[in-house]
Design a protein around this motif. Structure first.
Motif, PDB file in Angstrom:
ATOM      1  N   HIS A 169      39.397  54.633  30.191  1.00 17.09           N
ATOM      2  CA  HIS A 169      39.502  55.404  28.951  1.00 17.09           C
ATOM      3  C   HIS A 169      39.578  56.901  29.227  1.00 17.09           C
ATOM      4  O   HIS A 169      40.261  57.636  28.496  1.00 17.09           O
ATOM      5  N   LYS A 170      38.903  57.371  30.267  1.00 16.92           N
ATOM      6  CA  LYS A 170      39.059  58.781  30.633  1.00 16.92           C
ATOM      7  C   LYS A 170      40.501  59.064  31.043  1.00 16.92           C
ATOM      8  O   LYS A 170      41.075  60.108  30.688  1.00 16.92           O
TER       9      LYS A 170
ATOM     10  N   HIS B   4      47.495  48.709  28.880  1.00 14.44           N
ATOM     11  CA  HIS B   4      46.050  48.708  28.640  1.00 14.44           C
ATOM     12  C   HIS B   4      45.675  47.716  27.534  1.00 14.44           C
ATOM     13  O   HIS B   4      44.697  46.967  27.665  1.00 14.44           O
ATOM     14  N   VAL B   5      46.435  47.704  26.468  1.00 15.76           N
ATOM     15  CA  VAL B   5      46.195  46.748  25.379  1.00 15.76           C
ATOM     16  C   VAL B   5      46.273  45.318  25.895  1.00 15.76           C
ATOM     17  O   VAL B   5      45.412  44.471  25.581  1.00 15.76           O
ATOM     18  N   GLN B   6      47.289  45.036  26.689  1.00 19.31           N
ATOM     19  CA  GLN B   6      47.451  43.683  27.214  1.00 19.31           C
ATOM     20  C   GLN B   6      46.283  43.288  28.115  1.00 19.31           C
ATOM     21  O   GLN B   6      45.797  42.152  28.060  1.00 19.31           O
ATOM     22  N   HIS B   7      45.828  44.199  28.938  1.00 20.99           N
ATOM     23  CA  HIS B   7      44.713  43.900  29.847  1.00 20.99           C
ATOM     24  C   HIS B   7      43.425  43.638  29.063  1.00 20.99           C
ATOM     25  O   HIS B   7      42.673  42.706  29.386  1.00 20.99           O
ATOM     26  N   GLU B   8      43.160  44.447  28.058  1.00 21.96           N
ATOM     27  CA  GLU B   8      41.959  44.221  27.259  1.00 21.96           C
ATOM     28  C   GLU B   8      42.036  42.894  26.515  1.00 21.96           C
ATOM     29  O   GLU B   8      41.046  42.158  26.434  1.00 21.96           O
TER      30      GLU B   8
ATOM     31  N   LEU C 238      40.561  41.765  36.311  1.00 21.54           N
ATOM     32  CA  LEU C 238      41.543  42.546  35.547  1.00 21.54           C
ATOM     33  C   LEU C 238      42.367  43.420  36.489  1.00 21.54           C
ATOM     34  O   LEU C 238      43.600  43.432  36.423  1.00 21.54           O
ATOM     35  N   ARG C 239      41.684  44.132  37.375  1.00 20.95           N
ATOM     36  CA  ARG C 239      42.405  45.030  38.284  1.00 20.95           C
ATOM     37  C   ARG C 239      43.312  44.266  39.236  1.00 20.95           C
ATOM     38  O   ARG C 239      44.392  44.752  39.602  1.00 20.95           O
ATOM     39  N   ALA C 240      42.899  43.070  39.634  1.00 24.12           N
ATOM     40  CA  ALA C 240      43.719  42.268  40.536  1.00 24.12           C
ATOM     41  C   ALA C 240      45.024  41.849  39.882  1.00 24.12           C
ATOM     42  O   ALA C 240      46.007  41.547  40.575  1.00 24.12           O
ATOM     43  N   ALA C 241      45.040  41.824  38.551  1.00 25.18           N
ATOM     44  CA  ALA C 241      46.243  41.422  37.828  1.00 25.18           C
ATOM     45  C   ALA C 241      47.215  42.583  37.622  1.00 25.18           C
ATOM     46  O   ALA C 241      48.323  42.377  37.111  1.00 25.18           O
ATOM     47  N   ILE C 242      46.821  43.798  37.991  1.00 21.64           N
ATOM     48  CA  ILE C 242      47.667  44.973  37.796  1.00 21.64           C
ATOM     49  C   ILE C 242      48.573  45.161  39.013  1.00 21.64           C
ATOM     50  O   ILE C 242      48.077  45.242  40.143  1.00 21.64           O
TER      51      ILE C 242
END
Length: 238
Positions: free
Chosen positions: A27-28, A69-73, A170-174
């Motif tokens: 978010h930052k 970001h929306v998709q990840h959340e 989540l990060r692994a999916a990026i």
């Protein structure tokens, strides 16, 4: 069952303690990217072809960032919230639908502005500035709600280790390129302690080329004082 976020925050994160916060760093980064794009559109010289194109590309980059970001959340954070507080993510999910529509409209407006001759840009640029202003304002409120209301549910339902596991998944999916784009905004937006912690974690867990690329990105986007502090923190931890 609905949870009172202030009550849950007091229970799950008593004063003086620090819980794992999946929202904090990303978010930052989003706030930094949003502010940068909004200011750039507001001060853009619409008679300058290159500046107009670069500014519109920045807006398009922000829209891609927000969409991802929306998709990840939606994929990782909301299911965790629903596991412990069914219905608690409904408001955010509905706002995400609105955000996706706004993202498409703003991206279309920025693309349209790039294709206009200079004489027709000023009015379109002003409209884009107002569109983006509303989008940023809504997203600031939305992120603050997540940081309070959603974190309260997550802290009440999960241990820090479990929350870190969700964020790791989540990060692994990026994809790597997207991760580097996230880091470009994240690294200069973090506090020195947050930045050092992120980079120490990457040094321990990421492949060396990925860590080296992140370090080069930090060197590019940090000022001299920020870079010196990061160097010192990494040297201490080595």
């Amino acid at each position: 069952m609905k949870f009172d976020s202030e009550e849950l925050t007091a229970i799950a994160q008593p004063e003086g303690t620090v819980r794992w916060d999946m929202y904090a760093t990303i978010h930052k980064a989003l706030r930094a990217c949003m502010c940068d794009a909004l200011v750039a559109v507001g001060r853009m010289d619409t008679d300058d072809d290159l500046e107009c194109a670069q500014t519109c590309q920045s807006v398009l980059g922000l829209m891609d960032f927000c969409h991802s970001h929306v998709q990840h959340e939606n994929a990782f954070v909301h299911p965790a919230i629903e596991q412990h507080a069914p219905g608690e993510s409904a408001r955010a999910a509905a706002e995400h639908v609105e955000h996706e529509a706004d993202i498409a409209r703003i991206a279309a407006a920025a693309t349209r502005l790039m294709g206009l001759p200079a004489a027709l840009r000023r009015g379109e640029a002003h409209r884009l500035y107002h569109q983006l202003s509303r989008f940023v304002a809504h997203n600031f409120e939305h992120m603050l709600m997540e940081e309070h209301q959603h974190n309260a549910v997550l802290w009440a339902g999960f241990s820090d280790a479990q929350l870190q596991g969700i964020e790791d998944a989540l990060r692994a999916a990026i994809p790597p390129q997207e991760m580097m784009e996230d880091l470009r905004w994240m690294l200069p937006a973090l506090s020195p302690a947050e930045r050092a912690g992120l980079m120490r974690g990457m040094r321990e867990e990421a492949p060396l080329p990925a860590f080296s690329a992140a370090l080069a990105l930090a060197r590019q986007h940090l000022n001299a004082t920020q870079w010196s502090k990061l160097e010192g923190a990494l040297a201490q931890a080595s």
